[in-house]
Design a protein around this motif. Structure first.
Motif, PDB file in Angstrom:
ATOM      1  N   MET A 100     -11.088 -35.435  25.564  1.00  0.00           N
ATOM      2  CA  MET A 100     -11.069 -36.152  24.293  1.00  0.00           C
ATOM      3  C   MET A 100     -11.845 -37.464  24.400  1.00  0.00           C
ATOM      4  O   MET A 100     -12.674 -37.793  23.536  1.00  0.00           O
ATOM      5  CB  MET A 100      -9.623 -36.413  23.868  1.00  0.00           C
ATOM      6  N   ALA A 101     -11.585 -38.233  25.469  1.00  0.00           N
ATOM      7  CA  ALA A 101     -12.262 -39.524  25.656  1.00  0.00           C
ATOM      8  C   ALA A 101     -13.766 -39.336  25.834  1.00  0.00           C
ATOM      9  O   ALA A 101     -14.563 -40.128  25.317  1.00  0.00           O
ATOM     10  CB  ALA A 101     -11.666 -40.251  26.860  1.00  0.00           C
ATOM     11  N   SER A 102     -14.165 -38.291  26.553  1.00  0.00           N
ATOM     12  CA  SER A 102     -15.594 -38.021  26.774  1.00  0.00           C
ATOM     13  C   SER A 102     -16.304 -37.707  25.468  1.00  0.00           C
ATOM     14  O   SER A 102     -17.437 -38.147  25.237  1.00  0.00           O
ATOM     15  CB  SER A 102     -15.764 -36.857  27.759  1.00  0.00           C
ATOM     16  N   ILE A 103     -15.639 -36.945  24.599  1.00  0.00           N
ATOM     17  CA  ILE A 103     -16.215 -36.624  23.291  1.00  0.00           C
ATOM     18  C   ILE A 103     -16.380 -37.896  22.467  1.00  0.00           C
ATOM     19  O   ILE A 103     -17.426 -38.139  21.857  1.00  0.00           O
ATOM     20  CB  ILE A 103     -15.322 -35.604  22.545  1.00  0.00           C
ATOM     21  N   LEU A 104     -15.342 -38.733  22.492  1.00  0.00           N
ATOM     22  CA  LEU A 104     -15.376 -39.980  21.712  1.00  0.00           C
ATOM     23  C   LEU A 104     -16.447 -40.942  22.223  1.00  0.00           C
ATOM     24  O   LEU A 104     -17.087 -41.657  21.467  1.00  0.00           O
ATOM     25  CB  LEU A 104     -14.002 -40.659  21.759  1.00  0.00           C
TER      26      LEU A 104
ATOM     27  N   LEU B 174     -12.641 -33.905  15.835  1.00  0.00           N
ATOM     28  CA  LEU B 174     -11.791 -33.611  16.992  1.00  0.00           C
ATOM     29  C   LEU B 174     -10.882 -32.409  16.764  1.00  0.00           C
ATOM     30  O   LEU B 174     -10.547 -31.692  17.707  1.00  0.00           O
ATOM     31  CB  LEU B 174     -10.947 -34.833  17.353  1.00  0.00           C
ATOM     32  N   SER B 175     -10.491 -32.186  15.517  1.00  0.00           N
ATOM     33  CA  SER B 175      -9.578 -31.074  15.230  1.00  0.00           C
ATOM     34  C   SER B 175     -10.205 -29.724  15.570  1.00  0.00           C
ATOM     35  O   SER B 175      -9.503 -28.762  15.879  1.00  0.00           O
ATOM     36  CB  SER B 175      -9.144 -31.095  13.764  1.00  0.00           C
ATOM     37  N   SER B 176     -11.552 -29.655  15.535  1.00  0.00           N
ATOM     38  CA  SER B 176     -12.216 -28.400  15.889  1.00  0.00           C
ATOM     39  C   SER B 176     -12.163 -28.148  17.401  1.00  0.00           C
ATOM     40  O   SER B 176     -12.226 -27.002  17.858  1.00  0.00           O
ATOM     41  CB  SER B 176     -13.671 -28.419  15.416  1.00  0.00           C
ATOM     42  N   TYR B 177     -12.051 -29.224  18.179  1.00  0.00           N
ATOM     43  CA  TYR B 177     -11.941 -29.100  19.637  1.00  0.00           C
ATOM     44  C   TYR B 177     -10.487 -28.903  20.071  1.00  0.00           C
ATOM     45  O   TYR B 177     -10.229 -28.286  21.108  1.00  0.00           O
ATOM     46  CB  TYR B 177     -12.488 -30.364  20.323  1.00  0.00           C
ATOM     47  N   PHE B 178      -9.558 -29.427  19.279  1.00  0.00           N
ATOM     48  CA  PHE B 178      -8.138 -29.358  19.635  1.00  0.00           C
ATOM     49  C   PHE B 178      -7.339 -28.817  18.443  1.00  0.00           C
ATOM     50  O   PHE B 178      -6.497 -29.519  17.875  1.00  0.00           O
ATOM     51  CB  PHE B 178      -7.626 -30.749  20.034  1.00  0.00           C
ATOM     52  N   PRO B 179      -7.584 -27.559  18.071  1.00  0.00           N
ATOM     53  CA  PRO B 179      -6.960 -27.003  16.866  1.00  0.00           C
ATOM     54  C   PRO B 179      -5.441 -26.827  16.968  1.00  0.00           C
ATOM     55  O   PRO B 179      -4.769 -26.725  15.941  1.00  0.00           O
ATOM     56  CB  PRO B 179      -7.655 -25.636  16.725  1.00  0.00           C
ATOM     57  N   LYS B 180      -4.907 -26.804  18.187  1.00  0.00           N
ATOM     58  CA  LYS B 180      -3.467 -26.573  18.353  1.00  0.00           C
ATOM     59  C   LYS B 180      -2.644 -27.860  18.299  1.00  0.00           C
ATOM     60  O   LYS B 180      -1.421 -27.821  18.375  1.00  0.00           O
ATOM     61  CB  LYS B 180      -3.206 -25.844  19.673  1.00  0.00           C
ATOM     62  N   ILE B 181      -3.327 -29.010  18.218  1.00  0.00           N
ATOM     63  CA  ILE B 181      -2.617 -30.291  18.148  1.00  0.00           C
ATOM     64  C   ILE B 181      -2.468 -30.697  16.682  1.00  0.00           C
ATOM     65  O   ILE B 181      -3.456 -30.716  15.934  1.00  0.00           O
ATOM     66  CB  ILE B 181      -3.377 -31.386  18.919  1.00  0.00           C
ATOM     67  N   TYR B 182      -1.265 -31.020  16.274  1.00  0.00           N
ATOM     68  CA  TYR B 182      -1.029 -31.437  14.890  1.00  0.00           C
ATOM     69  C   TYR B 182      -1.823 -32.708  14.573  1.00  0.00           C
ATOM     70  O   TYR B 182      -1.993 -33.573  15.440  1.00  0.00           O
ATOM     71  CB  TYR B 182       0.459 -31.678  14.647  1.00  0.00           C
ATOM     72  N   PRO B 183      -2.315 -32.836  13.321  1.00  0.00           N
ATOM     73  CA  PRO B 183      -3.168 -33.973  12.950  1.00  0.00           C
ATOM     74  C   PRO B 183      -2.587 -35.343  13.325  1.00  0.00           C
ATOM     75  O   PRO B 183      -3.299 -36.202  13.839  1.00  0.00           O
ATOM     76  CB  PRO B 183      -3.306 -33.814  11.430  1.00  0.00           C
TER      77      PRO B 183
ATOM     78  N   GLU C 185      -4.232 -37.879  16.086  1.00  0.00           N
ATOM     79  CA  GLU C 185      -4.664 -39.248  15.783  1.00  0.00           C
ATOM     80  C   GLU C 185      -4.088 -40.236  16.798  1.00  0.00           C
ATOM     81  O   GLU C 185      -4.770 -41.168  17.239  1.00  0.00           O
ATOM     82  CB  GLU C 185      -4.215 -39.622  14.362  1.00  0.00           C
ATOM     83  N   LYS C 186      -2.822 -40.028  17.189  1.00  0.00           N
ATOM     84  CA  LYS C 186      -2.187 -40.893  18.193  1.00  0.00           C
ATOM     85  C   LYS C 186      -2.913 -40.774  19.533  1.00  0.00           C
ATOM     86  O   LYS C 186      -3.221 -41.774  20.187  1.00  0.00           O
ATOM     87  CB  LYS C 186      -0.719 -40.506  18.355  1.00  0.00           C
ATOM     88  N   LYS C 187      -3.217 -39.545  19.927  1.00  0.00           N
ATOM     89  CA  LYS C 187      -3.909 -39.311  21.199  1.00  0.00           C
ATOM     90  C   LYS C 187      -5.327 -39.879  21.161  1.00  0.00           C
ATOM     91  O   LYS C 187      -5.834 -40.400  22.158  1.00  0.00           O
ATOM     92  CB  LYS C 187      -3.934 -37.816  21.522  1.00  0.00           C
ATOM     93  N   LYS C 188      -5.954 -39.797  19.992  1.00  0.00           N
ATOM     94  CA  LYS C 188      -7.310 -40.333  19.830  1.00  0.00           C
ATOM     95  C   LYS C 188      -7.334 -41.841  20.091  1.00  0.00           C
ATOM     96  O   LYS C 188      -8.228 -42.353  20.796  1.00  0.00           O
ATOM     97  CB  LYS C 188      -7.825 -40.032  18.424  1.00  0.00           C
ATOM     98  N   LEU C 189      -6.351 -42.548  19.571  1.00  0.00           N
ATOM     99  CA  LEU C 189      -6.279 -44.007  19.762  1.00  0.00           C
ATOM    100  C   LEU C 189      -6.080 -44.351  21.239  1.00  0.00           C
ATOM    101  O   LEU C 189      -6.719 -45.270  21.771  1.00  0.00           O
ATOM    102  CB  LEU C 189      -5.127 -44.578  18.929  1.00  0.00           C
TER     103      LEU C 189
END
Length: 337
Positions: free
Chosen positions: A254-258, A266-275, A279-283
């Motif tokens: 996730m961090a590498s993509i960002l 990001l949802s296309s890379y991690f479709p199984k994680i709820y929105p 968002e919390k993990k993204k931060l």
């Protein structure tokens, strides 16, 4: 040569010509299962004729090549084991592939995914043997691990039915390390009894331990890195390590993509994680950066290796891991490296 099934893979070693195979690639996501297969291969090979060298940490290809080309004072032909091909750079893997095409060497390579081994996959499939469980279906895995349980019970002269095995899976899931731990406990628990019954499983096997461990791992990586209130039996240490590794690898991706600077959904890379969770993990991934997760994975690997090579209290190892993760999260790694 390639096998996608454990039964056919083991039958391969019943043929005397199996000794002509010198290079093996083992593609299994779970490190514990991968190590079990590597150990199985080594048991089938007459390793007394070889000088084994195992590479588990980050290395340069030159060290591997030097191992092949420099005879050991102890004698024996070099036999190299690489537990995870991802310890090498992409360029080194390409160079290793070229070296393997031009030389006959004895080598076992482990990989967590087919993608991680893609630069070597087709070459080893042609020249050696690939055992690949990366596309294994859940029902195939259940059947494979059920066969493992049955075989273990037969060796201990214990009877176990498919219903009892199913009850065991309902409680502890399909993690091989955990299943093996529980079946060993059951064999000891029943004592002189000839059979393991559902009542025995209900008596000593915890409920939903796998789900609990994964929740704990998620909180450790994406929460406050707090082990103080960790209510998990050290018997499940390696399951917890695997779960933490998964979360760290998720964070690293996730961090590498960002950090790539490109706009990605990001949802296309991690479709199984709820929105909301995404968002919390993204931060957190943005704040900690990819290097935190990479260094944390290295530290986790060192702890895992220590647990398998020295007699040390596993609770103390968890304390060491906590200290390392807290240090990495508190300091600017780029500034101190």
């Amino acid at each position: 040569m390639r096998y996608l099934n454990i039964t056919f893979f083991k039958k391969h070693f019943e043929n005397p010509l199996f000794e002509k195979i010198k290079i093996y690639l083992v593609v299994i996501a779970d490190l514990y299962e991968r190590e079990k297969i590597i150990s199985y291969i080594l048991k089938k090979i007459n390793i007394k004729n070889f000088n084994l060298s195992k590479f588990s940490k980050e290395n340069k290809l030159s060290k591997i090549i030097n191992t092949f080309q420099s005879p050991s004072l102890l004698g024996g032909e070099p036999f190299v084991i690489i537990e995870d091909i991802e310890i090498f750079s992409k360029q080194d893997i390409q160079n290793l592939n070229s070296y393997l095409k031009a030389n006959d060497v004895h080598l076992i390579i482990g990989a967590s995914t087919r993608g991680a081994s893609s630069l070597l996959y087709s070459s080893i499939e042609k020249k050696g043997l690939v055992f690949d469980l990366s596309l294994e279906k859940i029902w195939e895995k259940e059947k494979r691990i059920a066969s493992f349980v049955l075989e273990k019970c037969l060796k201990a002269n214990k009877n176990i039915t498919s219903l009892v095995i199913e009850a065991l899976f309902e409680r502890v899931g399909l993690d091989l390390a955990l299943v093996e731990n529980e079946i060993n406990k059951l064999i000891t628990f029943v004592g002189l009894k000839k059979s393991i019954e559902i009542e025995d499983v209900q008596s000593i096997c915890p409920i939903n331990i796998t789900e609990s461990v994964w929740k704990i791992a998620e909180e450790i990586v994406w929460g406050k890195i707090n082990f103080d209130n960790l209510s998990i039996d050290t018997a499940y240490f390696h399951l917890l390590i695997s779960a933490i590794r998964f979360q760290l690898q998720l964070g690293c991706k996730m961090a590498s993509i960002l950090e790539s600077g490109k706009k990605y959904d990001l949802s296309s890379y991690f479709p199984k994680i709820y929105p909301r969770a995404l968002e919390k993990k993204k931060l957190i991934a943005t704040e900690r950066k990819a290097i935190f997760f990479k260094e944390a994975i290295k530290s986790l690997f060192e702890i895992d290796l220590l647990s398998k090579t020295i007699n040390m209290n596993l609770s103390n190892l968890l304390d060491i891991l906590k200290t390392k993760l807290l240090y990495l999260s508190a300091y600017d790694i780029n500034a101190t490296s």
